[in-house]
Every structure is written in C-alpha cells, then in structure tokens.
Design a protein around this motif. Structure first.
Motif, PDB file in Angstrom:
ATOM      1  N   ALA A  52      -2.454 -12.293  -1.629  1.00  0.00           N
ATOM      2  CA  ALA A  52      -2.117 -11.890  -2.994  1.00  0.00           C
ATOM      3  C   ALA A  52      -2.880 -10.635  -3.411  1.00  0.00           C
ATOM      4  O   ALA A  52      -2.353  -9.785  -4.128  1.00  0.00           O
ATOM      5  CB  ALA A  52      -2.403 -13.029  -3.955  1.00  0.00           C
ATOM      6  N   LEU A  53      -4.127 -10.492  -2.962  1.00  0.00           N
ATOM      7  CA  LEU A  53      -4.911  -9.313  -3.322  1.00  0.00           C
ATOM      8  C   LEU A  53      -4.316  -8.054  -2.708  1.00  0.00           C
ATOM      9  O   LEU A  53      -4.189  -7.022  -3.375  1.00  0.00           O
ATOM     10  CB  LEU A  53      -6.364  -9.477  -2.892  1.00  0.00           C
ATOM     11  N   VAL A  54      -3.902  -8.118  -1.463  1.00  0.00           N
ATOM     12  CA  VAL A  54      -3.287  -6.964  -0.804  1.00  0.00           C
ATOM     13  C   VAL A  54      -2.009  -6.578  -1.532  1.00  0.00           C
ATOM     14  O   VAL A  54      -1.764  -5.407  -1.826  1.00  0.00           O
ATOM     15  CB  VAL A  54      -3.006  -7.267   0.687  1.00  0.00           C
ATOM     16  N   GLU A  58      -1.338  -3.017  -3.448  1.00  0.00           N
ATOM     17  CA  GLU A  58      -0.213  -2.167  -3.043  1.00  0.00           C
ATOM     18  C   GLU A  58       0.696  -1.869  -4.231  1.00  0.00           C
ATOM     19  O   GLU A  58       1.209  -0.750  -4.356  1.00  0.00           O
ATOM     20  CB  GLU A  58       0.574  -2.845  -1.915  1.00  0.00           C
ATOM     21  N   GLU A  59       0.887  -2.825  -5.119  1.00  0.00           N
ATOM     22  CA  GLU A  59       1.717  -2.595  -6.309  1.00  0.00           C
ATOM     23  C   GLU A  59       1.094  -1.576  -7.238  1.00  0.00           C
ATOM     24  O   GLU A  59       1.785  -0.868  -7.954  1.00  0.00           O
ATOM     25  CB  GLU A  59       1.916  -3.917  -7.066  1.00  0.00           C
ATOM     26  N   ARG A  60      -0.225  -1.481  -7.240  1.00  0.00           N
ATOM     27  CA  ARG A  60      -0.924  -0.574  -8.139  1.00  0.00           C
ATOM     28  C   ARG A  60      -1.022   0.854  -7.606  1.00  0.00           C
ATOM     29  O   ARG A  60      -1.357   1.755  -8.331  1.00  0.00           O
ATOM     30  CB  ARG A  60      -2.337  -1.086  -8.430  1.00  0.00           C
ATOM     31  N   ARG A  61      -0.728   1.051  -6.333  1.00  0.00           N
ATOM     32  CA  ARG A  61      -0.832   2.391  -5.735  1.00  0.00           C
ATOM     33  C   ARG A  61       0.371   3.221  -6.006  1.00  0.00           C
ATOM     34  O   ARG A  61       1.412   2.992  -6.303  1.00  0.00           O
ATOM     35  CB  ARG A  61      -1.037   2.278  -4.225  1.00  0.00           C
TER      36      ARG A  61
END
Length: 61
Positions: A52-54, A58-61
């Motif tokens: 979930a952290l990855v 990735e969604e925030r990049r």
C-alpha cells in the motif's frame, strides 16, 4: 468513556500520556499480555497483493 494506556510502576498504575482526570475519579483497568496482542493480530491479519505504501507514493508522483 476514554481509553487510557497505563504502566504498572511501584504499585501504582501510571498513564503513558498526560491526562486530565478529577481527583478521586474511578475507572477500570484491563490487563493484556503481549501474547494476546500477537494472537489478535494473527486472527485479523489480511494478505494483500501489493504494498500500500508503494502504491500511495506512486500515486503522488
């Protein structure tokens, strides 16, 4: 009702964080052992397909 975590020290239950309670207030202390917490975690854990952290990063990049 408020949950307050305490530690037993020198015959007295001491809160782990500062709390505002009136003098003479009464409460109930429920003791749990580490083994009970581990069993609870094992009973309620879920397997996930992705980290979930990855995904979040990735969604925030």
């Amino acid at each position: 009702m408020e949950r307050i975590e305490v530690v037993y020290r020198d015959g007295v239950f001491v809160p782990l964080k500062k709390v505002h309670v009136r003098e003479g207030a009464r409460g109930v202390v429920i003791l749990t052992s580490g083994e009970e917490l581990v069993e609870f975690a094992r009973k309620h854990r879920k397997k996930v397909q992705e980290d979930a952290l990855v995904t979040f990063l990735e969604e925030r990049r």
